[in-house]
Design a protein around this motif. Structure first.
Motif, mmCIF file in Angstrom:
data_model
loop_
_atom_site.group_PDB
_atom_site.id
_atom_site.type_symbol
_atom_site.label_atom_id
_atom_site.label_comp_id
_atom_site.label_asym_id
_atom_site.label_seq_id
_atom_site.Cartn_x
_atom_site.Cartn_y
_atom_site.Cartn_z
ATOM 1 N N GLN A 22 0.824 -1.207 0.000
ATOM 2 C CA GLN A 22 0.000 0.000 0.000
ATOM 3 C C GLN A 22 0.860 1.260 0.000
ATOM 4 O O GLN A 22 0.563 2.215 -0.717
ATOM 5 C CB GLN A 22 -0.953 0.013 1.197
ATOM 6 N N GLU A 23 1.912 1.275 0.761
ATOM 7 C CA GLU A 23 2.803 2.449 0.797
ATOM 8 C C GLU A 23 3.452 2.662 -0.573
ATOM 9 O O GLU A 23 3.572 3.798 -1.028
ATOM 10 C CB GLU A 23 3.871 2.300 1.884
ATOM 11 N N ASN A 26 0.929 4.064 -2.980
ATOM 12 C CA ASN A 26 0.737 5.490 -2.692
ATOM 13 C C ASN A 26 1.888 6.333 -3.215
ATOM 14 O O ASN A 26 1.682 7.447 -3.692
ATOM 15 C CB ASN A 26 0.569 5.730 -1.199
ATOM 16 N N ASP A 27 3.113 5.824 -3.103
ATOM 17 C CA ASP A 27 4.298 6.574 -3.534
ATOM 18 C C ASP A 27 5.436 5.597 -3.811
ATOM 19 O O ASP A 27 6.146 5.184 -2.888
ATOM 20 C CB ASP A 27 4.720 7.582 -2.456
ATOM 21 N N GLN A 157 -7.212 3.236 -7.917
ATOM 22 C CA GLN A 157 -6.152 2.828 -7.002
ATOM 23 C C GLN A 157 -5.645 1.442 -7.344
ATOM 24 O O GLN A 157 -6.398 0.593 -7.773
ATOM 25 C CB GLN A 157 -6.672 2.821 -5.568
ATOM 26 N N PRO A 160 -6.578 -0.188 -1.966
ATOM 27 C CA PRO A 160 -5.802 -0.844 -0.915
ATOM 28 C C PRO A 160 -5.844 -2.356 -1.072
ATOM 29 O O PRO A 160 -6.738 -2.892 -1.703
ATOM 30 C CB PRO A 160 -6.503 -0.409 0.379
#
Length: 177
Positions: A22-23, A26-27, A157, A160
């Motif tokens: 997930q991190e 995100n980036d 996304q 998640p």
């Protein structure tokens, strides 16, 4: 990683793996030190776990996202393609050729009336017309196309990452993350 090397079944992922994924979703440019801090593990563990996710085929790459209008490709379209015949040689030629064309952002093999869905980006509607004529209308395997202009694109996304079956979602657990 080549598509044929992707895992064919879900890979066992624990809570730390899911948080790392997930991190990175995100980036993808997050530093290993910050990744370790955000996931509550040591930097060496974060590095080893991330490498293991790559080796297991869970993480398949990192990329830069380009502003299409900034590089002169402001017109996007989705093109439905129905093949004329379902000959293996013609299909293989089509599926090898299309993703290699610089205008093609994505190609999806689909079920139903449409065999393939192409997402392309070009400089103008005239360029779009010419691209369809040059690359699809003249392709002996293509029987029909339908072009839809994209007025707006809202990226979804990559996560998640779903929790393990039967687990309480992380945001509902007391004292976590």
């Amino acid at each position: 990683m080549a598509p044929s090397t992707f895992p064919q079944q879900p890979v066992d992922l624990d809570a730390v793996d899911r948080r790392i994924i997930q991190e990175l979703v995100n980036d993808a440019r997050i530093s290993n030190a910050l990744l370790a801090q955000r996931t509550g593990i040591a930097p060496s563990t974060a590095l080893l776990r991330t490498r293991a996710l790559v080796e297991r085929g869970v993480l398949t790459g990192y990329h830069a996202e380009v502003s299409l209008p900034a590089v002169g490709r402001s017109v996007q379209a989705l093109i439905s393609v129905r093949l004329r015949v379902h000959d293996r040689v013609l299909i293989d030629n089509f599926t090898q050729k299309m993703p290699q064309l610089p205008e093609v952002l994505s190609m999806f093999h689909t079920s139903g009336v449409t065999d393939y869905l192409l997402h392309i980006a070009v400089s103008s509607t005239e360029a779009l017309r010419d691209w369809v004529l040059d690359n699809l209308a003249t392709d002996e395997s293509v029987g029909h196309t339908e072009t839809t202009l994209v007025f707006g694109h809202h990226k979804g996304q990559g996560g998640p990452i779903p929790e393990e079956p039967g687990q309480v979602p992380a945001e509902h657990r007391a004292g976590t993350l």
